[in-house]
Design a protein around this motif. Structure first.
Motif, PDB file in Angstrom:
ATOM      1  N   VAL A  42       0.846  -1.197   0.000  1.00 46.48           N
ATOM      2  CA  VAL A  42       0.000   0.000   0.000  1.00 46.48           C
ATOM      3  C   VAL A  42       0.880   1.246   0.000  1.00 46.48           C
ATOM      4  CG1 VAL A  42      -1.707   1.342   1.297  1.00 46.48           C
ATOM      5  CG2 VAL A  42      -1.861  -1.161   1.256  1.00 46.48           C
ATOM      6  N   LEU A  43       0.602   2.169  -0.939  1.00 47.51           N
ATOM      7  CA  LEU A  43       1.292   3.455  -0.982  1.00 47.51           C
ATOM      8  C   LEU A  43       0.236   4.554  -1.045  1.00 47.51           C
ATOM      9  CD1 LEU A  43       3.789   5.235  -1.175  1.00 47.51           C
ATOM     10  CD2 LEU A  43       3.833   4.829  -3.649  1.00 47.51           C
ATOM     11  N   ARG A 101      -0.539  -3.242  -4.346  1.00 45.06           N
ATOM     12  CA  ARG A 101      -1.956  -3.520  -4.622  1.00 45.06           C
ATOM     13  C   ARG A 101      -2.809  -2.255  -4.601  1.00 45.06           C
ATOM     14  NH1 ARG A 101      -5.068  -5.829  -1.552  1.00 45.06           N
ATOM     15  NH2 ARG A 101      -3.894  -5.544   0.382  1.00 45.06           N
ATOM     16  N   LEU A 102      -2.433  -1.280  -3.768  1.00 45.34           N
ATOM     17  CA  LEU A 102      -3.226  -0.065  -3.643  1.00 45.34           C
ATOM     18  C   LEU A 102      -2.347   1.171  -3.763  1.00 45.34           C
ATOM     19  CD1 LEU A 102      -6.077   0.542  -1.082  1.00 45.34           C
ATOM     20  CD2 LEU A 102      -4.420   2.321  -1.564  1.00 45.34           C
ATOM     21  N   LEU A 103      -2.734   2.072  -4.673  1.00 48.01           N
ATOM     22  CA  LEU A 103      -2.023   3.337  -4.861  1.00 48.01           C
ATOM     23  C   LEU A 103      -3.028   4.474  -4.782  1.00 48.01           C
ATOM     24  CD1 LEU A 103       0.491   4.988  -5.568  1.00 48.01           C
ATOM     25  CD2 LEU A 103       0.053   4.495  -7.992  1.00 48.01           C
ATOM     26  N   GLU A 127      -6.247  -1.472  -6.985  1.00 46.47           N
ATOM     27  CA  GLU A 127      -6.992  -0.229  -6.752  1.00 46.47           C
ATOM     28  C   GLU A 127      -6.111   0.994  -7.005  1.00 46.47           C
ATOM     29  OE1 GLU A 127      -9.073   2.083  -2.997  1.00 46.47           O
ATOM     30  OE2 GLU A 127      -9.502  -0.058  -3.278  1.00 46.47           O
ATOM     31  N   LEU A 128      -6.641   1.934  -7.814  1.00 45.58           N
ATOM     32  CA  LEU A 128      -5.942   3.178  -8.138  1.00 45.58           C
ATOM     33  C   LEU A 128      -6.897   4.339  -7.898  1.00 45.58           C
ATOM     34  CD1 LEU A 128      -3.543   4.744  -9.301  1.00 45.58           C
ATOM     35  CD2 LEU A 128      -4.393   4.214 -11.600  1.00 45.58           C
ATOM     36  N   ASN A 129      -6.551   5.198  -6.953  1.00 46.78           N
ATOM     37  CA  ASN A 129      -7.390   6.339  -6.595  1.00 46.78           C
ATOM     38  C   ASN A 129      -6.741   7.629  -7.091  1.00 46.78           C
ATOM     39  OD1 ASN A 129      -9.023   8.300  -5.432  1.00 46.78           O
ATOM     40  ND2 ASN A 129      -9.106   7.309  -3.439  1.00 46.78           N
ATOM     41  N   LEU A 154     -11.019   1.684 -10.067  1.00 47.86           N
ATOM     42  CA  LEU A 154     -10.370   2.890 -10.579  1.00 47.86           C
ATOM     43  C   LEU A 154     -11.257   4.091 -10.280  1.00 47.86           C
ATOM     44  CD1 LEU A 154      -8.187   4.371 -12.223  1.00 47.86           C
ATOM     45  CD2 LEU A 154      -9.464   3.765 -14.296  1.00 47.86           C
ATOM     46  N   PHE A 155     -10.701   5.077  -9.575  1.00 41.78           N
ATOM     47  CA  PHE A 155     -11.462   6.253  -9.163  1.00 41.78           C
ATOM     48  C   PHE A 155     -10.885   7.507  -9.825  1.00 41.78           C
ATOM     49  CE2 PHE A 155     -11.482   3.187  -5.585  1.00 41.78           C
ATOM     50  CZ  PHE A 155     -12.825   2.814  -5.667  1.00 41.78           C
ATOM     51  N   LEU A 156     -11.668   8.102 -10.732  1.00 45.52           N
ATOM     52  CA  LEU A 156     -11.249   9.277 -11.499  1.00 45.52           C
ATOM     53  C   LEU A 156     -12.188  10.464 -11.288  1.00 45.52           C
ATOM     54  CD1 LEU A 156     -10.428   7.407 -14.829  1.00 45.52           C
ATOM     55  CD2 LEU A 156      -8.748   8.570 -13.394  1.00 45.52           C
TER      56      LEU A 156
END
Length: 295
Positions: free
Chosen positions: A118-119, A139-141, A162-164, A185-187
């Motif tokens: 996680v970052l 796994r999560l950015l 997951e990419l936020n 994916l959250f844009l």
């Protein structure tokens, strides 16, 4: 070692690293230094076995004195004044790195964090996605609330699910098709104004959740149907709203009609080219006969 002045005088201040010795002794694997008024990372002697370190809500601006924390797997520096990530590269066992709400301008010095899961870099001042290609287990950015204008440089993130990227200034999305395991994916709340700026999403077959609301493109009358028609058939949530079977069927019918329309258009174009070619051949033949008659 000096911890610096406190914003709130009611919070106890530790004049030196020796002030943390009892905390370390009582729990050698976990240390909570939340709201201590720290201006620097303390030199934690006898902390070689430390695995979890929480330093939320302090005044830390630089990451130093981390070299001896080789076993650290969780580092939380949320809500500090960090301006430079340099110093984290030595934490080769790190699994979770939380640096949200700081003043970081560039993603750097993370090449050695090959175990990172996680970052979190939300609410910083980052303008470009870079230097993350070696984080193969990530796994999560989370890069929401930054100044990013383009989604790019995502190669190598083979485990990312997951990419936020909410609340940036994004106008174009690329490289997302290179994330084989991407599910969410959250844009939302960016500056995407055209469907073709999202074209790489059409190839993300593992995508199950997508948010694009708050962008100019979301004001298009065919917005939701277009995304459902073009995106992964496994999409379950669009803009936090569940995709119904009726919507999926409508999108499927629309996609078939669109394909038929394209085929017909290509067929007519090919016929037009064939007709033009034949006409040109007849004219050339006529010109040739006229030349022979004149001779």
């Amino acid at each position: 070692y000096h911890t610096g002045s406190l914003r709130d005088s009611s919070v106890p201040c530790f004049p030196s690293a020796f002030g943390f010795r009892d905390d370390i002794t009582s729990c050698p694997e976990r240390l909570d230094l939340d709201r201590r008024g720290l201006t620097d990372v303390p030199h934690l002697d006898a902390a070689e076995n430390l695995r979890l370190l929480n330093m939320q809500h302090n005044l830390i601006s630089h990451l130093q004195d981390l070299l001896h924390l080789r076993r650290l797997v969780f580092l939380d520096l949320y809500d500090n004044r960090v301006i430079d990530m340099s110093g984290v590269s030595s934490l080769t066992s790190l699994r979770v790195l939380l640096l949200g709400k700081n003043r970081i301008q560039r993603i750097c010095d993370v090449d050695g964090l090959t175990k990172l899961d996680v970052l979190d870099l939300h609410s910083n001042q980052i303008s470009q996605i870079e230097n993350v290609s070696r984080l193969s287990k990530l796994r999560l950015l989370n890069l929401s609330g930054n100044r990013i204008t383009r989604v790019e440089n995502l190669q190598g993130l083979n485990c990312l699910t997951e990419l936020n990227l909410r609340h940036n200034s994004i106008t174009s999305v690329t490289d997302v098709e290179n994330l084989p395991r991407l599910q969410r994916l959250f844009l939302s709340s960016n500056s995407i104004s055209r469907f073709d700026a999202l074209a790489c999403l059409w190839h993300c077959r593992s995508l199950s959740e997508l948010s694009v609301d708050g962008n100019p493109v979301a004001l298009e009358s065919c917005y939701r149907q277009t995304l459902l028609r073009c995106c992964s058939p496994h999409l379950q949530l669009l803009d936090m709203k569940r995709v119904t079977e009726e919507e999926r069927r409508t999108a499927s019918v629309s996609a078939r009609k669109e394909d038929e329309k394209k085929k017909e258009s290509h067929k007519q174009a090919a016929h037009k080219v064939q007709k033009h070619t034949l006409h040109r051949m007849l004219l050339d033949e006529s010109d040739s006969q006229d030349s022979v008659f004149i001779l």
